[in-house]
Structures are given as C-alpha cells and as structure tokens.
Scaffold this active site. Structure first.
Site, mmCIF file in Angstrom:
data_model
loop_
_atom_site.group_PDB
_atom_site.id
_atom_site.type_symbol
_atom_site.label_atom_id
_atom_site.label_comp_id
_atom_site.label_asym_id
_atom_site.label_seq_id
_atom_site.Cartn_x
_atom_site.Cartn_y
_atom_site.Cartn_z
ATOM 1 N N CYS A 10 0.849 -1.164 0.000
ATOM 2 C CA CYS A 10 0.000 0.000 0.000
ATOM 3 C C CYS A 10 0.887 1.216 0.000
ATOM 4 O O CYS A 10 2.088 1.116 0.146
ATOM 5 C CB CYS A 10 -0.870 -0.006 1.255
ATOM 6 S SG CYS A 10 -1.660 -1.595 1.531
ATOM 7 N N ARG A 35 0.790 2.441 -5.923
ATOM 8 C CA ARG A 35 1.103 1.330 -5.018
ATOM 9 C C ARG A 35 -0.123 0.476 -4.700
ATOM 10 O O ARG A 35 -0.001 -0.588 -4.104
ATOM 11 C CB ARG A 35 1.695 1.868 -3.711
ATOM 12 C CG ARG A 35 2.986 2.627 -3.901
ATOM 13 C CD ARG A 35 3.522 3.058 -2.566
ATOM 14 N NE ARG A 35 4.065 1.947 -1.839
ATOM 15 C CZ ARG A 35 5.340 1.589 -1.846
ATOM 16 N NH1 ARG A 35 6.206 2.289 -2.525
ATOM 17 N NH2 ARG A 35 5.751 0.554 -1.171
ATOM 18 N N TRP A 83 -3.756 -1.833 -1.645
ATOM 19 C CA TRP A 83 -3.829 -2.936 -2.609
ATOM 20 C C TRP A 83 -4.152 -4.188 -1.810
ATOM 21 O O TRP A 83 -3.382 -4.587 -0.932
ATOM 22 C CB TRP A 83 -2.477 -3.093 -3.310
ATOM 23 C CG TRP A 83 -2.471 -4.113 -4.397
ATOM 24 C CD1 TRP A 83 -2.823 -3.927 -5.695
ATOM 25 C CD2 TRP A 83 -2.075 -5.486 -4.295
ATOM 26 N NE1 TRP A 83 -2.674 -5.091 -6.402
ATOM 27 C CE2 TRP A 83 -2.229 -6.063 -5.578
ATOM 28 C CE3 TRP A 83 -1.636 -6.301 -3.247
ATOM 29 C CZ2 TRP A 83 -1.936 -7.404 -5.840
ATOM 30 C CZ3 TRP A 83 -1.340 -7.629 -3.507
ATOM 31 C CH2 TRP A 83 -1.485 -8.164 -4.796
ATOM 32 N N ASN A 109 0.823 -1.309 6.139
ATOM 33 C CA ASN A 109 1.193 -2.026 4.926
ATOM 34 C C ASN A 109 1.907 -3.291 5.379
ATOM 35 O O ASN A 109 2.849 -3.214 6.148
ATOM 36 C CB ASN A 109 2.130 -1.135 4.087
ATOM 37 C CG ASN A 109 2.772 -1.875 2.941
ATOM 38 O OD1 ASN A 109 2.278 -2.906 2.503
ATOM 39 N ND2 ASN A 109 3.878 -1.331 2.447
ATOM 40 N N GLY A 110 1.426 -4.458 4.937
ATOM 41 C CA GLY A 110 2.082 -5.698 5.330
ATOM 42 C C GLY A 110 1.063 -6.729 5.792
ATOM 43 O O GLY A 110 -0.134 -6.596 5.537
ATOM 44 N N GLU A 500 9.268 -9.656 -22.574
ATOM 45 C CA GLU A 500 8.887 -8.344 -22.050
ATOM 46 C C GLU A 500 7.703 -7.777 -22.844
ATOM 47 O O GLU A 500 6.769 -7.210 -22.277
ATOM 48 C CB GLU A 500 10.104 -7.403 -22.101
ATOM 49 C CG GLU A 500 9.867 -5.976 -21.671
ATOM 50 C CD GLU A 500 9.377 -5.808 -20.234
ATOM 51 O OE1 GLU A 500 9.332 -6.787 -19.482
ATOM 52 O OE2 GLU A 500 9.003 -4.674 -19.884
ATOM 53 N N LYS A 504 4.150 -6.849 -21.101
ATOM 54 C CA LYS A 504 3.564 -5.502 -21.186
ATOM 55 C C LYS A 504 2.130 -5.597 -21.702
ATOM 56 O O LYS A 504 1.230 -4.951 -21.190
ATOM 57 C CB LYS A 504 4.370 -4.585 -22.125
ATOM 58 C CG LYS A 504 5.687 -4.075 -21.595
ATOM 59 C CD LYS A 504 5.566 -2.954 -20.593
ATOM 60 C CE LYS A 504 5.667 -3.468 -19.194
ATOM 61 N NZ LYS A 504 6.950 -3.724 -18.637
ATOM 62 N N GLU A 507 -0.312 -7.277 -19.078
ATOM 63 C CA GLU A 507 -0.651 -6.491 -17.886
ATOM 64 C C GLU A 507 -1.442 -5.239 -18.233
ATOM 65 O O GLU A 507 -2.288 -4.812 -17.461
ATOM 66 C CB GLU A 507 0.580 -6.160 -17.043
ATOM 67 C CG GLU A 507 1.584 -5.256 -17.687
ATOM 68 C CD GLU A 507 2.770 -4.966 -16.769
ATOM 69 O OE1 GLU A 507 2.618 -4.953 -15.548
ATOM 70 O OE2 GLU A 507 3.872 -4.744 -17.304
ATOM 71 N N HIS A 523 8.675 -26.826 -31.618
ATOM 72 C CA HIS A 523 8.561 -27.877 -30.597
ATOM 73 C C HIS A 523 7.195 -27.851 -29.918
ATOM 74 O O HIS A 523 7.013 -28.430 -28.860
ATOM 75 C CB HIS A 523 9.681 -27.729 -29.568
ATOM 76 C CG HIS A 523 11.038 -27.882 -30.178
ATOM 77 N ND1 HIS A 523 11.493 -29.071 -30.685
ATOM 78 C CD2 HIS A 523 12.025 -26.980 -30.412
ATOM 79 C CE1 HIS A 523 12.701 -28.909 -31.190
ATOM 80 N NE2 HIS A 523 13.042 -27.638 -31.038
ATOM 81 N N LYS A 625 2.403 -1.409 -7.934
ATOM 82 C CA LYS A 625 3.750 -1.137 -8.414
ATOM 83 C C LYS A 625 4.821 -1.844 -7.595
ATOM 84 O O LYS A 625 5.802 -2.332 -8.111
ATOM 85 C CB LYS A 625 3.974 0.374 -8.383
ATOM 86 C CG LYS A 625 5.327 0.813 -8.881
ATOM 87 C CD LYS A 625 5.294 1.065 -10.359
ATOM 88 C CE LYS A 625 6.632 1.395 -10.936
ATOM 89 N NZ LYS A 625 6.780 0.823 -12.276
HETATM 90 C C1 F6R Z 1 5.974 -5.111 -15.061
HETATM 91 C C2 F6R Z 1 6.478 -4.729 -13.755
HETATM 92 C C3 F6R Z 1 6.771 -5.810 -12.768
HETATM 93 C C4 F6R Z 1 8.048 -5.479 -11.970
HETATM 94 C C5 F6R Z 1 8.263 -6.523 -10.866
HETATM 95 C C6 F6R Z 1 9.562 -6.278 -10.115
HETATM 96 O O1 F6R Z 1 5.762 -4.004 -15.881
HETATM 97 O O2 F6R Z 1 6.634 -3.575 -13.472
HETATM 98 O O3 F6R Z 1 6.860 -7.055 -13.372
HETATM 99 O O4 F6R Z 1 9.127 -5.457 -12.862
HETATM 100 O O5 F6R Z 1 7.192 -6.488 -9.977
HETATM 101 O O6 F6R Z 1 9.566 -5.035 -9.505
HETATM 102 P P1 F6R Z 1 10.905 -4.360 -8.976
HETATM 103 O O7 F6R Z 1 11.753 -4.080 -10.159
HETATM 104 O O8 F6R Z 1 10.441 -3.118 -8.283
HETATM 105 O O9 F6R Z 1 11.543 -5.340 -8.052
#
Ligand code: F6R
Length: 630
Positions: A10, A35, A83, A109-110, A500, A504, A507, A523, A625
C-alpha cells in the site's frame, strides 16, 4: 465471519507541520496511488479529536467524499492507499483503522501473521472489531499499550508503538496518530518500506512508503531500518529508536528527483511520459561512470577488485520486467567476462537450495528496491556468504541497503505500474556491471572496453530516434486492439525482449499474450498459430555467430501458417521484408545492446492497444507497483 489479511502493499503517508494535513496527505496519496488503488483513507488530529474519511475504490472516490463533506482543519494526519490480496475492498476495510477508545488511528502495509490470536485475545477482553482486517488489531493494541504515566510524555506514544511491535509477527509498516499527541506521528517498520522526510520549514516532517509521498515538499530524507520506531514531533523533531527504546542515528540522504518528475507534465498517462523519458534515463544512468580512458567507474560499488577476481559464478535474481533485464545481462556477462551466469526468478531462488558460497556474486535487480521476493532471495544469498550487488532505482529502499554494493539506475520516479524507463535504465546498468567485471578480471582489454563504452554512449540518441518513429507502431496498435491473442518471438537477447513485449501487453491490455524463444516454435507453440494470428518478431543484427538467418526462417515458418507478422529489425535490414506484414525499423546497434531499442516498439504497442481498448494504462487491474509480499 470473514477474516482476511488486507492492505498488504500500500501507499502510506504521515505528516506533521504547519500546513493543512489534509492537503499534504491527499497530494501524497495521489503520487503513491500506483502502489494500490483498492481503497483510500485519511485521518487527522483535530481540535475535536480524530476526523476520518475513507472510501473503497480509487482515490477519486475519497476526494469526492471530502469535497462533499470537508474535514475540520488540522496540521497532523495520516493517509493510506491500499492494494488488497484477499477479501472485498469495501469501505469498512479501508484504512485508517481506529481504536475502540477513538483516540488512535493507524494505517498499515504488510501482513500481521499472528493477528488471529491477537484478535481472539482482544475479543475476550470485550473489544468489538468493526472490520475484517489485521490492521484494526493494531489500533486496539496501541490504545491498550498506551500508558499515560510514561515519561517523558513526548515518548509515550512511541513507547506504546514499540510495545505493540514486539508482539507482532510478520511484515508491517505502521503509521499512527493519537489525539493526546496532536503534534506527533509515530511510525514503525519491519520488512515493509518506510522513509522519513525532513521539511524545508522548521517543524515539518513526513513519513512515506517511498519518497514520492513527500517529494513535492522536501528532497531530504532519512533511511529507516528494520524494527525501528520513528516519532515525528512538530516541536521536538525526529527521533528514531530500536524496539528496546535505544536511540539511533539514521542515515540522511538527498533525493535527486524533482517534484515535477513525479507529475504527468501534460501527458495523458504517466507511462507515455516515462517512455519518452528513456533517453534521459539511459544517459543519466551512464553519466559519470564511463571514463574517457575506457575505464568503468562505479564509485558506489564497494567490492574490491580482489573480491571481484575471486568470483567464479554469478546469479542474477529479479522479478517480472526486472527479470527480463537480468536475462539480457546474462548474455553480456557471459560474453564479456566468461563467468558462468544464471538468472533466477527471485520467487523461486531460495526454495531450490542454490549452490552459493563466498565466490558467488548475486546481483539483485529491482526498480522499487522493496520487492519482497527479491529481498528474500538477497537475504538467502547473504546467509550463504555470497556477495550481493543491487541494481536499484530507489534511493533509501531496503534492497540496496541490505546489499554489499549498489549501482543506482537513475531513471527517476517511475509512477506507471508497468515498468518502462526503469527497464531500459536497468539494461544500461547491467552493461556497466558486466564491463566492470570484465575490467576487474582482465577478460577485456581497455581498448575493447572503450569501444563498447563508445557504443553505450550512443544509446540515448538511438533511443530518442526510435521514439521519433513510433507513429507506425501506434497505428499497428490500433489495428490489433481487438485481437484475442498476440504472440511474441525472438532469439538470443531478442528472447527476453519477446517475453517483455508479452508481459507488457498482458498487464496493460488484458490480452492473452505469450513470448517464446523463436527456435522453440516448432517444438509445440506453432500449433497456436491460426489464420491472422498476430506475431511480433525481433530480428537480431547480422554478424558473426548471429542467429539472424535462423530468425528469418522462423518468421517464414509462421507466416506460412497464416500468421500476421509484425517484425522489428535494424535499419538497412530488409531481408525479412517479404515475410513481414509490418516492418518496424530501429537504429542499428551491436547485438548485445539491441534490447535497449527493440523493447521500445513493444512498450508503445502495449500502451496504444490498452488505450484503444479504453483501459487505465497507468493502473491496470489487480496490480500494484511495489510488491512487498511474497
Ligand atoms: C511489469 C512490472 C513488474 C516489476 C516486478 C519487479 O511491468 O513492473 O513485473 O518489474 O514487480 O519489480 P521491482 O523491479 O520493483 O523489483
């Protein structure tokens, strides 16, 4: 009764000072909404006791409540944006939570792992709990532990916080206010993030899950460590203690992000702004670290050359997009240093008992510096005596603090939930680390390093040039917006780029997408291809040992089965043109560095498709995030 643990990752903010706490807290929540956005809430200490407003859903819902029913004026307050992992994100579960005596408000948070036992204990004492959360337990415990005879009086609320923390198991950041201490905010942390900000004016202090909470007010901050309790006091300043009450001197640091960097600056989405900031993210990450002599200078890396020469194996641990950066860097590390290098998902690493010792270098890559899986992998590595180097974008966060050495990416604050500029900055940092290892171990001559350094220095311009060509990609995005499935393929460093691209798209656009190593198609995966299935393919540069012709054959194979091919290739490479429905050119760059450019069309494509589908590009559903739970 539904009993859930809510509020796990959060955004948290606390404020004391002379300004309107409501304004400061709401502005901080706006910057931290990435967050979590399942609910938001605020509590203030007013002349008539606590004033509280909270609402399920995005922050806008809370702002509407406050516009209709303004809270009384106050200069001390806390706020929360949540969150949730389990249970309904309804009003009653939104933070802050209040003690039964109405004096304490707390945000969290936690996960409090022993909350069921604590809850039963409180219920036996006749306390009526009004939410399903673990957090509410803390509010009641704080009220119970508060002793009005504790001296000095200024430490009374912090003493209650210390006593409660000693009873809690799990991970938590707690920030709380008490009506008997109208000029105080008290916080505590264990395994969840919390930083303190020192206001520019006298007697103004902040707490935040990260510096973006208070960046508009100050860039001077304090790192807070594990099991520490912090008191912000409008008259007496900031005091930090451990849980035994021993006073501590936290490290002060200066944040080099500007407040404007955390604002949208006229863009409709943070993600678009952050994609456009990529030339600067790379240039800033490289700046000052490449000497003209060809020497790599990494001041923040506190490992001696002798340490580096001892290393016989490298592991890179990371999650999600950061893991894709790790996969690219494996190619660079092995090629440039001849050290064996393995990439591990941080969430898997410690559970398979990897073979680690003093000669192992573990590199942890994390934008936020708070990802719990990566943090736990790092701790496991340290327990096995491995040396740990962090590549991180967030100053003052936990992962760099617990590492032996750190190289900061300088991408600036990344607010959009989907990572873009942090990824490109991570790639740049990974190349630096690989060259640094090559330099220290003598596997590359200085002139060879100087050649690569010169190529690295060209990347910011090449990124800018690529960004200037994205109209074509946006048009393709609009064309593909209704597709049910899009596949991504690549080989060598193009493989992580394909992963990647698929991540993208999943998500942001909620479209089924998969990334494959192009060689694996035959395969099994190729049976997914139907007439018109879009496949995005990354073609590597031509050259010695290149898989260029192999990828072109793979593209021919899928085209023959009816795929619509969207191909990304280097300028001047038109060999693939006959097999490409759309051919996107990016500037020519050496193979190992190419992901810095070939990823960009993937980012733009996902963003455009999500936008065309009417989705919230910056805050995709179900995500947050900073993933501070395992
Ligand atoms: C995807 C994304 C996540 C982060 C992952 C790791 O767009 O942002 O997959 O890359 O949660 O986050 P960090 O880099 O903050 O450890």
């Amino acid at each position: 009764m539904l009993v859930t643990t809510l509020g796990r990752m959060c955004g948290i903010i606390g404020y004391v000072g002379a300004s309107s706490a409501e304004d400061v807290v709401l502005a901080g929540l706006r910057r931290m909404e990435y967050r979590g956005y399942d609910s938001a809430g605020i509590a203030l200490v007013t002349a008539d006791g606590l004033a509280i407003a909270k609402k399920a859903g995005k922050l806008a819902n809370l702002e509407k409540v406050l516009a209709d029913q303004p809270l009384p004026p106050a200069t001390t307050g806390v706020g929360h944006t949540r969150w949730a992992t389990h249970g309904p994100p309804v009003d009653r579960n939104a933070h802050p939570h209040i003690s039964d005596d109405g004096k304490v408000a707390v945000v969290h948070n936690g996960i409090i792992e022993n909350f069921a036992a604590l809850r039963s204990e409180l219920e036996r004492q006749g306390v009526e709990l009004s939410s399903d959360t673990d957090t509410e337990v803390v509010a009641h415990l704080l009220a119970g532990a508060y002793d009005s005879s504790t001296e000095p009086a200024t430490d009374r609320f912090a003493a209650a916080m210390r006593a409660v923390c000693l009873r809690l198991e799990g991970a938590f950041t707690l920030v709380a206010i008490h009506t008997d201490h109208p000029g105080q905010v008290v916080g505590a942390r264990r395994n969840s993030p919390l930083v303190a900000g020192i206001g520019e004016g006298a007697g103004e202090y902040f707490l935040g899950s990260d510096v973006s909470a208070f960046i508009a007010h100050t860039r001077d901050a304090l790192e807070l460590g594990q099991d520490q309790v912090v008191t912000l006091d409008v008259e007496h300043g900031i005091a930090v203690t451990d849980l035994a009450g021993t006073s501590l001197q936290p490290r002060r640091f200066h944040v080099d992000w500007s407040a404007a960097a955390a604002e949208k600056g006229g863009y409709p989405w943070f993600m678009l702004k952050e994609i456009d900031e990529q030339p600067a993210a790379i240039a800033d990450t490289l700046r000052g670290r490449l000497a003209d002599t060809g020497q790599i200078v990494l001041d923040e890396v506190r490992l001696s050359d002798e340490d580096l020469r001892d290393i016989d194996k490298v592991f890179i641990v990371a999650c999600g997009t950061s893991n894709h950066a790790a996969m690219v860097s494996k190619y660079a590390i092995e090629h440039w240093t001849r050290l064996p290098c393995e990439v591990e998902l941080a969430s898997e690493f410690r559970y398979r008992d990897p073979v680690l010792d003093r000669s192992t270098l573990v590199i942890a890559i994390s934008q936020s510096g708070e990802t719990m899986d990566t943090l736990m992998a790092l701790r496991h590595a340290k327990d096995q005596r491995a040396r740990v180097l962090a590549i991180c974008n967030t100053n003052g966060s936990t992962i760099p603090r617990e590492s032996d050495a750190v190289l900061y990416t300088r991408a600036g604050p990344e607010v959009a939930v989907a990572s873009t500029k942090a990824f490109l900055a991570q790639l740049a940092a990974c190349y630096l680390v690989a060259l640094y290892l090559a330099q220290a171990r003598g596997t590359k001559y200085a002139d060879e390093i100087a050649t690569i350094v010169a190529q690295l220095n060209k990347l910011p311009d090449a990124v800018a040039e690529t960004l200037g060509r994205m109209d074509q990609v946006r048009a393709i995005g609009r064309e593909l917006a209704k597709e049910p499935t899009i596949l991504f393929v690549g080989r060598h460093v193009g493989y992580p780029v394909a992963l990647e691209g698929a991540l993208k798209l999943k998500e942001l656009a909620y479209i089924h997408a998969e990334g494959f190593a192009a060689g694996e198609l035959k395969h099994g995966y190729i049976s997914l291809i139907e007439q018109g299935t879009p496949v995005v393919a990354v073609v590597p540069a031509r050259g010695r040992n290149s898989v260029h012709s192999k990828v072109i054959s793979n593209i021919q194979e899928i085209r023959a089965r009816g795929a619509k091919t969207i191909v990304i290739a280097a300028d001047g490479d038109d060999e693939v043109a006959p097999y490409a429905d759309h051919l996107i050119h990016v500037p020519k760059t050496p193979t190992l560095l190419a992901p810095v450019l070939t990823t960009i069309p993937m980012q733009v494509l996902a963003c455009e498709i999500a936008d065309t589908r009417g989705l919230d590009v910056d805050q995709p559903r179900n995500l947050a995030k900073s993933v501070t739970v395992e």
